[in-house]
Write an enzyme that holds these catalytic residues in place. Structure first.
Site, PDB file in Angstrom:
ATOM      1  N   LYS A   3      41.125 -41.034  28.230  1.00 39.82           N
ATOM      2  CA  LYS A   3      41.983 -41.775  27.642  1.00 39.82           C
ATOM      3  C   LYS A   3      43.492 -40.762  27.470  1.00 39.82           C
ATOM      4  O   LYS A   3      43.178 -39.561  27.496  1.00 39.82           O
ATOM      5  CB  LYS A   3      41.599 -42.065  25.998  1.00 39.82           C
ATOM      6  CG  LYS A   3      42.674 -42.849  25.228  1.00 39.82           C
ATOM      7  CD  LYS A   3      41.924 -42.820  23.832  1.00 39.82           C
ATOM      8  CE  LYS A   3      42.934 -43.586  22.765  1.00 39.82           C
ATOM      9  NZ  LYS A   3      42.202 -44.010  21.448  1.00 39.82           N
ATOM     10  N   SER A  61      41.772 -48.287  19.868  1.00 37.94           N
ATOM     11  CA  SER A  61      42.881 -47.932  20.808  1.00 37.94           C
ATOM     12  C   SER A  61      42.399 -47.617  22.145  1.00 37.94           C
ATOM     13  O   SER A  61      43.293 -47.302  23.001  1.00 37.94           O
ATOM     14  CB  SER A  61      43.980 -46.918  20.247  1.00 37.94           C
ATOM     15  OG  SER A  61      43.094 -45.776  19.906  1.00 37.94           O
ATOM     16  N   SER A 102      38.453 -46.675  17.141  1.00 40.24           N
ATOM     17  CA  SER A 102      39.034 -46.822  18.433  1.00 40.24           C
ATOM     18  C   SER A 102      38.214 -46.513  19.512  1.00 40.24           C
ATOM     19  O   SER A 102      38.617 -46.822  20.713  1.00 40.24           O
ATOM     20  CB  SER A 102      40.487 -46.020  18.458  1.00 40.24           C
ATOM     21  OG  SER A 102      41.289 -46.257  17.542  1.00 40.24           O
TER      22      SER A 102
END
Length: 547
Positions: free
Chosen positions: A133, A208, A232
């Site tokens: 990420k 996310s 997330s």
């Protein structure tokens, strides 16, 4: 004169050559020719094997077995993932899950191939191509949080867990798209745009960490990492039929991770199987003096997590179905149907399931009354930016002033956070921390009262929302977030198929445990996974050449 050694193409001693008088040159030449023929045959075997080795749905163990049997090479494995990214991420279904590719991925694969040829032992993640990420610091790739306001920002060093992944033999394929600054759940960013769900391109992928979730689900990487401030890691795991682990606060270091909330932030692995998620967790865990919370892990963790991969882990387990987390509207019925089937699987595997009512653990109340992100974000982000010399913006105020962020989903939050002179001195912030302590006590009391090994509930009460919506409604992840308890989301099933979702939309089940119970949760998750076999690869990213 002492004889010297001639080294073969595989880096191992080829033949002993006597330099000087009396050398048996006929034998030398014969052996050298046989050696060259053997190497050539080995290379041909690898090439043929690589054509038969299926990269889709493979595991870390599968990759390592293929390398050991010379069915393929690390370079060929990495190239296969790069080919799939080229075919599916910005072309074809255009998932838009990858933000930045690592230009050194193939050379890193070559290095691992050479080390293995020289007899070096394989690390636990040897040649595991992973995506990070884009809030994980990497010394060789930009780290931007998906924000155009931080385009090109280059940290001076890897995050603690990134260094551990590399040391274990993982190859960083690239950085994944994310909801900008990890502040919402639909995975859209000013730098990367909108990521699409791997199973239904009209829906968001959760967030996310949606870029990682989609890349792993669509076999663009073998595994990846996410962060979880509220939902997330587990939201994209649920939405993309993969496994995500949010560990106990303090198990994994957050140093070198772009922050949101000291109270609520956690990081963890995302993988297609519980086994691979456990492998990553085992490598990533460890004490780090730069994240004081990891001191709590010392003495509270086992030697590793792979040991808990037991196929009959559900037998004798006491599992609570948290009815508070179930929806009762028409929009919730598809998820409820999947959960009913999942409960039947748990019971069939030998678990006792106890229905639990706990009004104090209601998601809506926790989101409204307990969340502390906006009070902590400004101070943490400003401190983080100060550690990166080439950061284009040096403060939250400068980010806002740039206007280079996804305003529809972020502007209200960013302005609210910037509006506090010191959010952590606000009376409401301190009251929320007290509520979190009360929630933690209420939750552990539920475990004690019902003698539970774990609680289960759908990570999302309804299916992930269409791309037209800004808010990912009805998620249940905040319970782990505000208490620091660990949770694993595993694929539980799919909704009914539709024109846009040929397999249906994935539904994930969250399994939540007491602090430091990751081993038991992995045991339960693995037992459930082996009983239900819910995961199916998305139809939009078939093996290359098959369509």
């Amino acid at each position: 004169m002492k004889p010297k050694r001639l080294y073969g193409l595989l880096g191992t001693p080829a033949v002993r050559v006597s330099v000087g008088f009396g050398g048996n040159w006929g034998t030398v030449v014969k052996n050298l020719v046989l050696r060259i023929i053997g190497v050539a045959a080995l290379l041909i075997t690898s090439e043929v094997g690589a054509q038969n080795f299926a990269i889709e749905e493979t595991t870390i163990a599968g990759v390592q077995q293929a390398l050991q049997t010379r069915a393929t090479t690390c370079r060929q494995i990495v190239q296969a993932y790069l080919d799939r990214i080229a075919a599916y991420d910005h072309k074809g279904p255009a998932f838009n899950s990858i933000l930045t590719l690592n230009p050194k991925a193939l050379s890193e694969a070559d290095r691992l191939d050479a080390e293995r040829a020289n007899g070096a032992a394989m690390g636990p993640l040897h040649c595991a191509p992973v995506v990070l990420k884009d809030n994980y610091n990497t010394a060789d790739l930009p780290t931007t949080g998906g924000s155009a306001s931080l385009a090109g920002m280059q940290p001076p060093a890897d995050a603690f867990v990134v260094a551990r992944l590399r040391k274990a033999g993982a190859i960083i394929l690239g950085k994944s798209n994310m909801h900008e600054f990890a502040l919402s759940g639909t995975t859209v960013s000013s730098l990367g745009g909108q990521t699409l769900d791997a199973y239904d391109p009209t829906r968001t992928p959760g967030g996310s960490s949606g870029g990682t979730g989609v890349a792993v689900a669509a076999n663009l990487a073998i595994a990846g990492t996410g962060s979880d401030t509220v939902n997330s890691i587990r939201s994209p795991a649920s939405a993309n039929a993969v496994t995500g682990i949010r560990p106990t606060k303090g198990l994994l270091s957050r140093s070198g991770i772009m922050p949101v909330s000291e109270t609520q932030d956690a990081i963890g692995p995302i993988a297609r199987t519980v086994t691979d998620a456990a492998r990553l967790l085992e490598v990533m865990a460890g004490y780090d003096q730069n994240d004081p919370s990891t001191a709590w892990s010392v003495g509270n963790t086992p030697t590793g997590y792979v040991q808990f991969l037991r196929p009959y882990g559900l037998r004798g387990a006491r599992i609570g179905l948290l009815k508070t987390m179930m929806g009762n509207g028409p929009e919730h019925q598809e998820v409820n149907g999947v959960m009913a089937a999942a409960i039947a699987v748990l019971k069939g595997g030998g678990a006792e399931v106890i229905e639990v009512d706990a009004p104090a653990l209601d998601t809506n109340k926790l989101n409204t009354d307990n969340d502390v992100q906006k009070y902590e974000f400004k101070a943490l982000m400003n401190a983080y930016l100060s550690t990166i010399p080439n950061a284009p913006a040096k403060s939250l105020a400068e980010i806002i002033a740039s206007g280079k962020f996804h305003k529809p989903s972020l502007e209200k939050f960013l302005l609210s956070a910037e509006g506090f002179a010191n959010g952590m001195e606000e009376p409401d912030y301190k009251e929320r921390l007290l509520r979190n302590l009360r929630t933690r006590q209420a939750l552990v009391s539920v475990f004690a009262e019902h003698r539970l090994d774990a609680l289960v509930y759908p990570l999302q009460k309804r299916l992930v929302v269409p791309l037209t919506e800004l808010n990912q409604a009805d998620r249940n992840g905040i319970l782990a977030s505000v208490t620091g308890f660990p949770a694993i989301t595993v694929p539980a099933g799919f909704s009914q198929p539709s024109a846009t979702a040929p397999l249906g939309v994935p539904v994930g089940m969250d399994i939540l445990g007491r602090p430091w119970s990751e081993g038991r949760l992995i045991e339960l998750a693995y037992g459930f996974e082996q009983a239900v076999h819910a995961r199916k690869p998305p139809t939009g990213a078939p093996p290359l050449g098959s369509h």
